[in-house]
Design a protein around this motif. Sequence first.
Motif, PDB file in Angstrom:
ATOM      1  N   GLN A   1       0.857  -1.176   0.000  1.00  0.00           N
ATOM      2  CA  GLN A   1       0.000   0.000   0.000  1.00  0.00           C
ATOM      3  C   GLN A   1       0.895   1.227   0.000  1.00  0.00           C
ATOM      4  OE1 GLN A   1      -2.030  -0.952   3.670  1.00  0.00           O
ATOM      5  NE2 GLN A   1      -3.727  -1.900   2.567  1.00  0.00           N
ATOM      6  N   VAL A   2       0.373   2.331  -0.478  1.00  0.00           N
ATOM      7  CA  VAL A   2       1.151   3.569  -0.529  1.00  0.00           C
ATOM      8  C   VAL A   2       0.332   4.728   0.025  1.00  0.00           C
ATOM      9  CG1 VAL A   2       2.614   2.867  -2.465  1.00  0.00           C
ATOM     10  CG2 VAL A   2       0.460   4.027  -2.925  1.00  0.00           C
ATOM     11  N   ASP A   3       1.049   5.664   0.622  1.00  0.00           N
ATOM     12  CA  ASP A   3       0.459   6.915   1.090  1.00  0.00           C
ATOM     13  C   ASP A   3       0.989   8.014   0.175  1.00  0.00           C
ATOM     14  OD1 ASP A   3      -0.775   8.943   2.557  1.00  0.00           O
ATOM     15  OD2 ASP A   3       0.940   9.134   3.907  1.00  0.00           O
ATOM     16  N   PRO A   4       0.190   8.456  -0.804  1.00  0.00           N
ATOM     17  CA  PRO A   4       0.683   9.479  -1.727  1.00  0.00           C
ATOM     18  C   PRO A   4       0.650  10.873  -1.090  1.00  0.00           C
ATOM     19  CG  PRO A   4      -1.511   8.713  -2.381  1.00  0.00           C
ATOM     20  CD  PRO A   4      -1.126   7.974  -1.146  1.00  0.00           C
ATOM     21  N   TRP A   5       1.731  11.608  -1.301  1.00  0.00           N
ATOM     22  CA  TRP A   5       1.747  13.007  -0.879  1.00  0.00           C
ATOM     23  C   TRP A   5       2.529  13.825  -1.904  1.00  0.00           C
ATOM     24  CZ3 TRP A   5       6.439  15.356   0.642  1.00  0.00           C
ATOM     25  CH2 TRP A   5       7.497  14.485   0.905  1.00  0.00           C
TER      26      TRP A   5
ATOM     27  N   TRP B   1      10.671   7.969   1.285  1.00  0.00           N
ATOM     28  CA  TRP B   1      10.836   6.806   0.414  1.00  0.00           C
ATOM     29  C   TRP B   1       9.592   6.653  -0.446  1.00  0.00           C
ATOM     30  CZ3 TRP B   1      15.210   4.537  -0.639  1.00  0.00           C
ATOM     31  CH2 TRP B   1      16.254   4.615   0.280  1.00  0.00           C
ATOM     32  N   SER B   2       9.786   6.415  -1.729  1.00  0.00           N
ATOM     33  CA  SER B   2       8.666   6.288  -2.658  1.00  0.00           C
ATOM     34  C   SER B   2       8.730   4.959  -3.393  1.00  0.00           C
ATOM     35  CB  SER B   2       8.703   7.433  -3.682  1.00  0.00           C
ATOM     36  OG  SER B   2       7.561   7.420  -4.498  1.00  0.00           O
ATOM     37  N   ALA B   3       7.598   4.282  -3.451  1.00  0.00           N
ATOM     38  CA  ALA B   3       7.484   3.008  -4.176  1.00  0.00           C
ATOM     39  C   ALA B   3       7.074   3.313  -5.611  1.00  0.00           C
ATOM     40  CB  ALA B   3       6.454   2.114  -3.509  1.00  0.00           C
TER      41      ALA B   3
ATOM     42  N   TRP C   1       4.867  13.631  -6.950  1.00  0.00           N
ATOM     43  CA  TRP C   1       4.258  12.800  -5.920  1.00  0.00           C
ATOM     44  C   TRP C   1       5.238  11.775  -5.365  1.00  0.00           C
ATOM     45  CZ3 TRP C   1      -0.442  13.628  -3.839  1.00  0.00           C
ATOM     46  CH2 TRP C   1      -1.231  14.575  -4.482  1.00  0.00           C
ATOM     47  N   VAL C   2       5.192  11.584  -4.058  1.00  0.00           N
ATOM     48  CA  VAL C   2       5.945  10.551  -3.350  1.00  0.00           C
ATOM     49  C   VAL C   2       4.913   9.545  -2.839  1.00  0.00           C
ATOM     50  CG1 VAL C   2       7.419  10.062  -1.352  1.00  0.00           C
ATOM     51  CG2 VAL C   2       7.782  12.147  -2.703  1.00  0.00           C
ATOM     52  N   LEU C   3       5.181   8.262  -3.063  1.00  0.00           N
ATOM     53  CA  LEU C   3       4.262   7.192  -2.661  1.00  0.00           C
ATOM     54  C   LEU C   3       4.905   6.383  -1.542  1.00  0.00           C
ATOM     55  CD1 LEU C   3       3.271   6.020  -6.251  1.00  0.00           C
ATOM     56  CD2 LEU C   3       2.093   7.688  -4.813  1.00  0.00           C
ATOM     57  N   THR C   4       4.756   6.844  -0.313  1.00  0.00           N
ATOM     58  CA  THR C   4       5.367   6.188   0.834  1.00  0.00           C
ATOM     59  C   THR C   4       4.754   4.798   1.012  1.00  0.00           C
ATOM     60  OG1 THR C   4       5.671   8.350   1.869  1.00  0.00           O
ATOM     61  CG2 THR C   4       5.913   6.413   3.289  1.00  0.00           C
ATOM     62  N   PRO C   5       5.604   3.742   1.002  1.00  0.00           N
ATOM     63  CA  PRO C   5       5.070   2.375   1.006  1.00  0.00           C
ATOM     64  C   PRO C   5       4.877   1.782   2.399  1.00  0.00           C
ATOM     65  CG  PRO C   5       7.423   2.285   0.702  1.00  0.00           C
ATOM     66  CD  PRO C   5       7.061   3.755   0.787  1.00  0.00           C
TER      67      PRO C   5
END
Length: 119
Positions: free
Chosen positions: A17-21, A51-53, A28-32
């Motif tokens: 899952q990712v938390d986009p910000w 960290w971005s996935a 956009w950074v997709l924190t996994p």
Amino acid sequence: MAYEHQSTSADGRFALQVDPWEARNSHWVLTPQVRDLNSGRVLFKPVASSWSADGSTWTGSQVRIALRKYPGDQPRPCLAAWVDCEREVAWIEGSETRLALDQLEAELERSLLAGKPER
């Protein structure tokens, strides 16, 4: 954080899952985070939200996560980490060393700072 689904293991038990910000305008950074969907337990989630996935591929209960760290001016622009959800270990692609999941982020940092890999 409002995590969104990115990918799931074939058996549906584990998910990335990712938390986009939005770090900058349209950047956009997709924190996994890797989660056991049966128990709801988070198996891996970096402390640093930078960290971005960028992508993921599942092989059974193992997920390969393509990662980069914001901002993009790092010595090594991208890393790939494997997380074995069943055995709860991880490793950096190209390394034989297996790590406890709580050690993965520190190893990612060390690998990132080591610079570009030789080809």
